[in-house]
Design a protein around this motif. Structure first.
Motif, PDB file in Angstrom:
ATOM      1  N   VAL A  44      -5.344  -2.265   3.503  1.00  0.00           N
ATOM      2  CA  VAL A  44      -5.836  -1.513   4.662  1.00  0.00           C
ATOM      3  C   VAL A  44      -4.643  -0.959   5.424  1.00  0.00           C
ATOM      4  CG1 VAL A  44      -5.951  -3.581   6.115  1.00  0.00           C
ATOM      5  CG2 VAL A  44      -7.349  -1.625   6.695  1.00  0.00           C
ATOM      6  N   GLU A  45      -4.795   0.261   5.919  1.00  0.00           N
ATOM      7  CA  GLU A  45      -3.750   0.875   6.722  1.00  0.00           C
ATOM      8  C   GLU A  45      -3.568   0.088   8.015  1.00  0.00           C
ATOM      9  OE1 GLU A  45      -1.776   3.597   6.184  1.00  0.00           O
ATOM     10  OE2 GLU A  45      -2.595   3.655   4.147  1.00  0.00           O
ATOM     11  N   GLU A  46      -2.340  -0.008   8.473  1.00  0.00           N
ATOM     12  CA  GLU A  46      -2.069  -0.759   9.696  1.00  0.00           C
ATOM     13  C   GLU A  46      -2.794  -0.159  10.896  1.00  0.00           C
ATOM     14  OE1 GLU A  46       1.671  -2.393  12.324  1.00  0.00           O
ATOM     15  OE2 GLU A  46       1.942  -2.061  10.189  1.00  0.00           O
ATOM     16  N   SER A  47      -2.914   1.165  10.947  1.00  0.00           N
ATOM     17  CA  SER A  47      -3.610   1.793  12.079  1.00  0.00           C
ATOM     18  C   SER A  47      -5.096   1.423  12.081  1.00  0.00           C
ATOM     19  CB  SER A  47      -3.438   3.306  12.047  1.00  0.00           C
ATOM     20  OG  SER A  47      -3.987   3.850  10.870  1.00  0.00           O
ATOM     21  N   ASP A  48      -5.692   1.327  10.888  1.00  0.00           N
ATOM     22  CA  ASP A  48      -7.097   0.924  10.810  1.00  0.00           C
ATOM     23  C   ASP A  48      -7.268  -0.531  11.244  1.00  0.00           C
ATOM     24  OD1 ASP A  48      -7.782   3.427   9.855  1.00  0.00           O
ATOM     25  OD2 ASP A  48      -7.701   2.794   7.741  1.00  0.00           O
ATOM     26  N   LEU A  49      -6.331  -1.364  10.814  1.00  0.00           N
ATOM     27  CA  LEU A  49      -6.380  -2.773  11.194  1.00  0.00           C
ATOM     28  C   LEU A  49      -6.173  -2.918  12.699  1.00  0.00           C
ATOM     29  CD1 LEU A  49      -6.700  -5.618  10.062  1.00  0.00           C
ATOM     30  CD2 LEU A  49      -4.234  -5.663   9.678  1.00  0.00           C
ATOM     31  N   GLN A  50      -5.251  -2.132  13.247  1.00  0.00           N
ATOM     32  CA  GLN A  50      -5.008  -2.144  14.694  1.00  0.00           C
ATOM     33  C   GLN A  50      -6.277  -1.758  15.441  1.00  0.00           C
ATOM     34  OE1 GLN A  50      -2.193  -2.984  16.433  1.00  0.00           O
ATOM     35  NE2 GLN A  50      -3.300  -2.630  18.338  1.00  0.00           N
ATOM     36  N   ALA A  51      -6.957  -0.718  14.976  1.00  0.00           N
ATOM     37  CA  ALA A  51      -8.197  -0.268  15.628  1.00  0.00           C
ATOM     38  C   ALA A  51      -9.256  -1.364  15.583  1.00  0.00           C
ATOM     39  CB  ALA A  51      -8.721   1.003  14.958  1.00  0.00           C
ATOM     40  N   GLY A  84      -0.691  -9.566  16.641  1.00  0.00           N
ATOM     41  CA  GLY A  84      -1.652 -10.087  15.680  1.00  0.00           C
ATOM     42  C   GLY A  84      -1.814  -9.165  14.492  1.00  0.00           C
ATOM     43  N   ALA A  85      -1.855  -7.872  14.752  1.00  0.00           N
ATOM     44  CA  ALA A  85      -2.025  -6.935  13.658  1.00  0.00           C
ATOM     45  C   ALA A  85      -0.805  -6.929  12.766  1.00  0.00           C
ATOM     46  CB  ALA A  85      -2.284  -5.532  14.212  1.00  0.00           C
ATOM     47  N   LYS A  86       0.367  -7.011  13.349  1.00  0.00           N
ATOM     48  CA  LYS A  86       1.577  -7.013  12.548  1.00  0.00           C
ATOM     49  C   LYS A  86       1.663  -8.260  11.694  1.00  0.00           C
ATOM     50  CE  LYS A  86       4.192  -4.103  15.658  1.00  0.00           C
ATOM     51  NZ  LYS A  86       5.225  -4.047  16.661  1.00  0.00           N
TER      52      LYS A  86
END
Length: 99
Positions: A44-51, A84-86
């Motif tokens: 999963v893209e990090e931006s999607d996970l961040q969202a 957390g996302a990182k």
């Protein structure tokens, strides 16, 4: 009596270390939970996970609403959402942090 600047600098350094330790504990906790939930095995893209993390944080704060996937895009209230996302994204690459 006022504190000398050297004492204030020492106190700031001590507090920065405490903050770093607290953020590390929080990131590790969130990372372990994310791995147990299976996020480490999903590409999963990090931006999607961040969202997704922003939406989850909003849900638990009772705000609801959409996340943008960008830093500062949703009102996360702190840097903990980023940490957390990182950790979740980084942990999937090397598998570290599993308990």
């Amino acid at each position: 009596m006022k504190k000398p600047s050297s004492k204030i600098r020492e106190e700031i350094a001590r507090l920065q270390e405490q903050l770093k330790s607290a953020e590390t504990r929080e990131a590790e906790r969130i990372g372990r939970i994310a791995l147990r939930a299976g996020l480490g095995e999903i590409a999963v893209e990090e931006s999607d996970l961040q969202a997704a993390f922003e939406e989850l944080a909003a849900k638990f704060r009772g705000k609801g609403g959409k996340a943008t996937g960008r830093k500062g895009g949703a009102d996360t209230g702190s840097e903990n959402g980023d940490a957390g996302a990182k950790v979740a994204a980084g942990a999937s690459a090397d598998g570290a942090g599993e308990v």
